[in-house]
Design an enzyme around this catalytic site. Sequence first.
Site, short mmCIF file in Angstrom:
data_model
loop_
_atom_site.label_atom_id
_atom_site.label_comp_id
_atom_site.label_asym_id
_atom_site.label_seq_id
_atom_site.Cartn_x
_atom_site.Cartn_y
_atom_site.Cartn_z
CG ASP A 194 -1.91 1.08 1.31
OD1 ASP A 194 -1.75 2.09 0.60
OD2 ASP A 194 -2.87 0.94 2.09
CB ALA A 195 0.95 4.23 -2.20
CG HIS A 209 -4.06 8.97 -11.92
ND1 HIS A 209 -2.82 8.68 -12.46
CD2 HIS A 209 -4.85 7.91 -12.24
CE1 HIS A 209 -2.87 7.52 -13.07
NE2 HIS A 209 -4.09 7.02 -12.95
CD GLU A 226 6.31 6.39 -15.51
OE1 GLU A 226 6.08 6.58 -16.70
OE2 GLU A 226 7.33 5.80 -15.10
#
Length: 250
Positions: free
Chosen positions: A84-85, A105, A101
């Site tokens: 998970d970011a 969004h 990258e």
Amino acid sequence: MDKAFLEALIAFDRRPESVRLRRRTYELLQVEPGSRVVDVGCGGGTAVAELADLGADAVGIDAAAEAVAFARGQHPRCRFEVGDAQRLPFADGSLDGYRAEKLYHALADPDKACAEAHRVLAPGGRIVLVGQDWDVFAIDSDDPVVTRTIVTSSADEIANGRVARRYRNLLLDTGLDDVSCEVHTTVLTDPELALFTITRLADGAVRAGAVSEAQAETWLDEQRSRADRDRLFVAMPQFLVAGRRPVTPS
């Protein structure tokens, strides 16, 4: 994330301008042999493999298990993990570089992801974000009104479709310094990738309720006709920002 989408990403990665853009991100990360670097939202794993070729200790993280499996198949010698970011599996201050990258969004909370990047970077560690603003596409069309409706509503339908224009301020607000910003425009005229891209936009506009399926199909028919006549044109600016975790606390 199906295989067709991942294969389209790989095709996009192979384009000369995509190669040049990735190389620019590695320059901004100041990658050196032994650098500890994470590529978050790694997709098919192209960047991780290239970072490893530069001598970096690179790992790819993606929330989609199918993407990680695909990347492992493409680059079996590289390291990929599901993650998970917003909760990266790294200790505080343990990385020299962070790269993401075409990711932010799709995130519900880009600010939290950027704060997580700040956490895992060592003092002096570098961050690079790159991606498109989904409301900034230039598409040649016989119906510019419908085209603008499709582009704008597709951006509305994406979790954070306009976050790329915030990248610079996002880094600054997170406490990063030495922030720079560049714009690199990708032009699509080949039918395969151009139609893949604009079909995604049209589908998003239909989901958003901005156009009907019939309107979207009429618009796509005109674009397919352009493809038959070699008259497709899609311009997609890619926003690239870089920054650094301060060496000393502010």
